[in-house]
Scaffold this motif. Structure first.
Motif, PDB file in Angstrom:
ATOM      1  N   LEU A 114       0.815  -1.221   0.000  1.00  0.00           N
ATOM      2  CA  LEU A 114       0.000   0.000   0.000  1.00  0.00           C
ATOM      3  C   LEU A 114       0.843   1.262   0.000  1.00  0.00           C
ATOM      4  N   ILE A 115       0.226   2.359  -0.446  1.00  0.00           N
ATOM      5  CA  ILE A 115       0.796   3.684  -0.229  1.00  0.00           C
ATOM      6  C   ILE A 115      -0.263   4.499   0.513  1.00  0.00           C
ATOM      7  N   GLY A 116       0.158   5.545   1.156  1.00  0.00           N
ATOM      8  CA  GLY A 116      -0.770   6.342   1.955  1.00  0.00           C
ATOM      9  C   GLY A 116      -1.711   7.187   1.114  1.00  0.00           C
ATOM     10  N   SER A 117      -2.850   7.529   1.694  1.00  0.00           N
ATOM     11  CA  SER A 117      -3.817   8.379   1.000  1.00  0.00           C
ATOM     12  C   SER A 117      -3.230   9.766   0.743  1.00  0.00           C
ATOM     13  N   GLU A 118      -2.237  10.194   1.570  1.00  0.00           N
ATOM     14  CA  GLU A 118      -1.584  11.498   1.351  1.00  0.00           C
ATOM     15  C   GLU A 118      -0.838  11.492   0.019  1.00  0.00           C
ATOM     16  N   SER A 119      -0.167  10.377  -0.296  1.00  0.00           N
ATOM     17  CA  SER A 119       0.544  10.271  -1.581  1.00  0.00           C
ATOM     18  C   SER A 119      -0.438  10.228  -2.737  1.00  0.00           C
ATOM     19  N   LEU A 120      -1.540   9.508  -2.559  1.00  0.00           N
ATOM     20  CA  LEU A 120      -2.552   9.455  -3.619  1.00  0.00           C
ATOM     21  C   LEU A 120      -3.154  10.832  -3.877  1.00  0.00           C
ATOM     22  N   ALA A 121      -3.231  11.643  -2.840  1.00  0.00           N
ATOM     23  CA  ALA A 121      -3.837  12.980  -2.963  1.00  0.00           C
ATOM     24  C   ALA A 121      -3.042  13.909  -3.864  1.00  0.00           C
ATOM     25  N   ASP A 122      -1.819  13.508  -4.224  1.00  0.00           N
ATOM     26  CA  ASP A 122      -0.988  14.329  -5.126  1.00  0.00           C
ATOM     27  C   ASP A 122      -1.447  14.240  -6.574  1.00  0.00           C
ATOM     28  N   HIS A 123      -2.359  13.331  -6.872  1.00  0.00           N
ATOM     29  CA  HIS A 123      -2.765  13.088  -8.258  1.00  0.00           C
ATOM     30  C   HIS A 123      -4.117  13.738  -8.573  1.00  0.00           C
ATOM     31  N   PRO A 124      -4.290  14.210  -9.818  1.00  0.00           N
ATOM     32  CA  PRO A 124      -5.580  14.799 -10.186  1.00  0.00           C
ATOM     33  C   PRO A 124      -6.690  13.763 -10.352  1.00  0.00           C
ATOM     34  N   TRP A 125      -6.319  12.532 -10.668  1.00  0.00           N
ATOM     35  CA  TRP A 125      -7.292  11.452 -10.828  1.00  0.00           C
ATOM     36  C   TRP A 125      -6.592  10.104 -10.781  1.00  0.00           C
ATOM     37  N   ALA A 151      -7.894   3.696   1.051  1.00  0.00           N
ATOM     38  CA  ALA A 151      -6.917   4.776   0.835  1.00  0.00           C
ATOM     39  C   ALA A 151      -7.369   5.731  -0.265  1.00  0.00           C
ATOM     40  N   ILE A 152      -7.944   5.178  -1.329  1.00  0.00           N
ATOM     41  CA  ILE A 152      -8.436   6.012  -2.448  1.00  0.00           C
ATOM     42  C   ILE A 152      -9.566   6.926  -1.963  1.00  0.00           C
ATOM     43  N   GLU A 153     -10.541   6.332  -1.282  1.00  0.00           N
ATOM     44  CA  GLU A 153     -11.676   7.121  -0.780  1.00  0.00           C
ATOM     45  C   GLU A 153     -11.196   8.206   0.186  1.00  0.00           C
ATOM     46  N   LYS A 154     -10.256   7.858   1.045  1.00  0.00           N
ATOM     47  CA  LYS A 154      -9.732   8.802   2.033  1.00  0.00           C
ATOM     48  C   LYS A 154      -8.973   9.952   1.364  1.00  0.00           C
ATOM     49  N   SER A 155      -8.335   9.670   0.234  1.00  0.00           N
ATOM     50  CA  SER A 155      -7.556  10.705  -0.464  1.00  0.00           C
ATOM     51  C   SER A 155      -8.448  11.796  -1.054  1.00  0.00           C
ATOM     52  N   GLY A 156      -9.708  11.449  -1.363  1.00  0.00           N
ATOM     53  CA  GLY A 156     -10.630  12.404  -1.966  1.00  0.00           C
ATOM     54  C   GLY A 156     -10.392  12.643  -3.448  1.00  0.00           C
ATOM     55  N   VAL A 157      -9.491  11.884  -4.059  1.00  0.00           N
ATOM     56  CA  VAL A 157      -9.160  12.059  -5.478  1.00  0.00           C
ATOM     57  C   VAL A 157     -10.226  11.363  -6.334  1.00  0.00           C
ATOM     58  N   PRO A 158     -10.693  12.015  -7.415  1.00  0.00           N
ATOM     59  CA  PRO A 158     -11.659  11.357  -8.305  1.00  0.00           C
ATOM     60  C   PRO A 158     -11.062  10.087  -8.913  1.00  0.00           C
ATOM     61  N   TYR A 159     -11.857   9.043  -9.001  1.00  0.00           N
ATOM     62  CA  TYR A 159     -11.359   7.801  -9.597  1.00  0.00           C
ATOM     63  C   TYR A 159     -12.437   7.220 -10.514  1.00  0.00           C
ATOM     64  N   PHE A 160     -11.966   6.403 -11.449  1.00  0.00           N
ATOM     65  CA  PHE A 160     -12.881   5.741 -12.382  1.00  0.00           C
ATOM     66  C   PHE A 160     -12.226   4.464 -12.882  1.00  0.00           C
ATOM     67  N   GLY A 161     -13.022   3.612 -13.473  1.00  0.00           N
ATOM     68  CA  GLY A 161     -12.535   2.373 -14.055  1.00  0.00           C
ATOM     69  C   GLY A 161     -13.705   1.620 -14.643  1.00  0.00           C
ATOM     70  N   LEU A 162     -13.407   0.616 -15.414  1.00  0.00           N
ATOM     71  CA  LEU A 162     -14.431  -0.215 -16.029  1.00  0.00           C
ATOM     72  C   LEU A 162     -14.760  -1.341 -15.042  1.00  0.00           C
ATOM     73  N   LYS A 163     -15.848  -1.129 -14.296  1.00  0.00           N
ATOM     74  CA  LYS A 163     -16.167  -1.993 -13.160  1.00  0.00           C
ATOM     75  C   LYS A 163     -16.965  -3.215 -13.590  1.00  0.00           C
ATOM     76  N   LYS A 164     -16.620  -4.361 -12.991  1.00  0.00           N
ATOM     77  CA  LYS A 164     -17.400  -5.577 -13.219  1.00  0.00           C
ATOM     78  C   LYS A 164     -18.387  -5.761 -12.073  1.00  0.00           C
ATOM     79  N   ARG A 165     -17.877  -5.804 -10.859  1.00  0.00           N
ATOM     80  CA  ARG A 165     -18.705  -5.822  -9.657  1.00  0.00           C
ATOM     81  C   ARG A 165     -17.879  -5.220  -8.521  1.00  0.00           C
ATOM     82  N   ALA A 166     -18.420  -5.229  -7.330  1.00  0.00           N
ATOM     83  CA  ALA A 166     -17.757  -4.573  -6.204  1.00  0.00           C
ATOM     84  C   ALA A 166     -16.275  -4.936  -6.124  1.00  0.00           C
TER      85      ALA A 166
END
Length: 196
Positions: A114-125, A151-166
């Motif tokens: 894992l990486i921290g949500s703080e590091s993920l927060a550096d990205h626009p998406w 970590a993604i949810e905590k970072s607050g950064v927008p995310y997307f992907g081609l989802k199959k299920r949860a």
């Protein structure tokens, strides 16, 4: 413009681990986006001094997606490639089996994945494409996915992907070459839906 690829490699008795992977466009160090995939694939080190790698199929596919997302713009910056776990292996099923084995023997830990949500927060998406693979004995894979999503949810950064299920998302580089070009447009549309 074709990017340059960079990564760090570490060889241990349990395999080769790749981290700190990114595509570099121009010289700017700012993030232009990121993705979280399953595990490092076949990219190999070309220059030990600069840590430059030869781009693999997934990196070339990510470049196609970025060219579409930033169509008409000059791309400048870094696109970061994260993985659910750092064990390098070109076969996804073998990679998961090996990862599960390493976890079960105490040779790989959640903190190494894992990486921290703080590091993920550096990205626009963030593009999520960490595979739809599932198996009865793959409890560590499910656990890693859950922790990454927290970590993604905590970072607050927008995310997307081609989802199959949860918690399962299709990989952005399908095995069939003809599908690779088709799916690029899908990711462009998903990006537009999420970020306008």
């Amino acid at each position: 413009m074709n990017p340059r690829g960079y990564a760090q490699f570490k060889v241990k008795d349990s395999g080769t681990f790749r981290t700190d992977t990114y595509l570099q466009y121009g010289d700017d160090k700012k993030s232009i986006g990121s993705c979280i995939l399953l595990n490092p694939g076949s990219a190999v080190l070309e220059n030990e001094v600069t840590n430059e790698v030869k781009l693999d199929d997934t990196m070339r596919q990510l470049n196609r997606i970025l060219q579409e997302i930033y169509e008409g713009e000059t791309i400048s910056g870094r696109f970061h490639i994260y993985n659910l776990f750092p064990l390098q292996q070109s076969s996804s099923r073998l990679a998961i089996d090996e990862m599960e084995n390493l976890f079960n023997r105490g040779k790989l830990s959640l903190n190494e994945c894992l990486i921290g949500s703080e590091s993920l927060a550096d990205h626009p998406w963030i593009l999520i494409g960490w595979s739809v693979a599932e198996g009865a004995g793959w409890k560590n894979l499910a656990d890693i996915r859950r922790h990454w999503m927290i970590a993604i949810e905590k970072s607050g950064v927008p995310y997307f992907g081609l989802k199959k299920r949860a918690l399962t998302y299709y990989h952005p580089c399908p095995r069939l070459h003809e599908k690779r070009l088709q799916i690029v447009q899908t990711y462009k549309e998903l990006y537009k839906e999420k970020l306008g």
